[in-house]
Write an enzyme that holds these catalytic residues in place. Structure first.
Site, PDB file in Angstrom:
ATOM      1  N   HIS A  47      14.506 -14.801 -17.161  1.00  0.00           N
ATOM      2  CA  HIS A  47      15.065 -16.109 -16.789  1.00  0.00           C
ATOM      3  C   HIS A  47      14.410 -16.623 -15.499  1.00  0.00           C
ATOM      4  CE1 HIS A  47      18.796 -14.373 -18.863  1.00  0.00           C
ATOM      5  NE2 HIS A  47      18.570 -15.468 -19.564  1.00  0.00           N
ATOM      6  N   MET A  91      12.649  -8.277 -22.011  1.00  0.00           N
ATOM      7  CA  MET A  91      13.884  -8.381 -21.219  1.00  0.00           C
ATOM      8  C   MET A  91      14.882  -9.256 -21.954  1.00  0.00           C
ATOM      9  SD  MET A  91      12.513  -8.758 -17.383  1.00  0.00           S
ATOM     10  CE  MET A  91      11.532  -7.460 -16.666  1.00  0.00           C
TER      11      MET A  91
END
Ligand code: AMP
Length: 282
Positions: A37, A184
């Site tokens: 992110h 991830m």
């Protein structure tokens, strides 16, 4: 960092920036932020005057038997990470303000939403398209940043933006991985130690397939077989939702690999569903 919870106030604040001629980069997320992110936030920061991040666990994109209730949350840590990146606005709406009583509009991106993840997650991409359309109307981003990790999502959002005349530029960013190659994901937190080490099988499978294509194999069928065999040989994978090679625009399975193709997998390890992909450009 301004933390705004009310759509109308967020909309006014974003409009004010745009009216002053500032470009606005937008990163929509569901929170439990990891370095993947943050890589989108850093890119948005580099390319825009103002960066807006949203954290909203969107109930519309979860099926009734899915993990909405136990989805990882750590809002304090998320806020700390976003402050560190000097994000300008965090939009943190409440469900009741996003979907007030009587809410009844849903966006369907036909043809693309039923494939790949859509097969095992009916309604998921309608939920995604609907919330992203709402967020785009609230933020009016100059550029919006999405991860290639959710490749199908990027294809659907691009199509929606084009079909609905959104003027946001959709930017797709590379997948950030752990040391062993595992992409991830907030959902990796569900994995116990054994499952976590078994999960590296996804990236190994994709790499094997990618190497095979690079060595000259062009048959979609051969690559599919190789991918399935690789996943079947791995431990703790309790189900394969899909493992194949796809056209990057139509998301149809390809029979012959030409210039560009997507290798994509979705598997279950215990109750956790994991996805990953590699984009092949020949
Ligand atoms: P999510 O919070 O899972 O909805 O993800 C928010 C955005 O982050 C989406 O555009 C994802 O594709 C992106 N993202 C998630 N994982 C990664 C990753 N490992 N690398 C890069 N982007 C990611």
């Amino acid at each position: 960092m301004e933390i705004l919870r009310i759509p109308r106030i967020t909309q006014d604040s974003c409009k004010r920036h745009l009216l002053r001629g500032r470009s606005l980069g937008f990163v929509p997320t569901m929170g439990a932020l990891h370095d993947g992110h943050i890589s989108l936030v850093k890119r948005a920061k580099m390319e825009n005057d103002i960066v807006v991040v949203s954290i909203f666990l969107n109930p519309l994109q979860f099926g009734p038997a899915e993990d909405l209730d136990k989805y990882p949350r750590d809002i304090e840590e998320d806020i700390r990470k976003l402050r560190e990146e000097e994000v300008d606005i965090l939009f943190l709406p409440d469900k009741s303000l996003m979907y007030p009583q009587g809410f009844s509009t849903h966006i369907e991106v036909g043809g693309l939403s039923e494939k790949l993840c859509g097969k095992s997650r009916p309604g998921h991409f309608s939920g995604v398209a609907t919330v992203v359309a709402k967020l785009f109307n609230i933020v009016s981003p100059t550029r919006a940043y999405f991860g290639q990790k959710d490749f199908q999502q990027t294809v659907i959002i691009k199509r929606m933006a084009r079909d609905l005349n959104s003027d946001a530029d959709i930017i797709v960013c590379p997948i950030l991985r752990e040391q062993d190659g595992l992409a991830m994901s907030s959902r990796n937190a569900y994995l116990d130690n054994e499952q976590r080490s078994a999960a590296s099988a996804l990236y190994r499978c994709l790499n094997k397939a990618s190497d095979a294509v690079k060595s000259g194999i062009r048959s979609g069928e051969q690559i599919r077989t190789l991918m399935r065999d690789s996943l079947s040989a791995a431990t703790l994978i309790s189900g394969i939702d899909y493992a194949s090679v796809y056209d990057t625009e139509t998301l149809e399975e390809v029979s012959e690999i030409k210039k560009e193709a997507l290798l994509a997998v979705a598997v279950r390890i215990g109750n956790t569903r994991l996805i990953d992909n590699i984009l092949l450009i020949l």
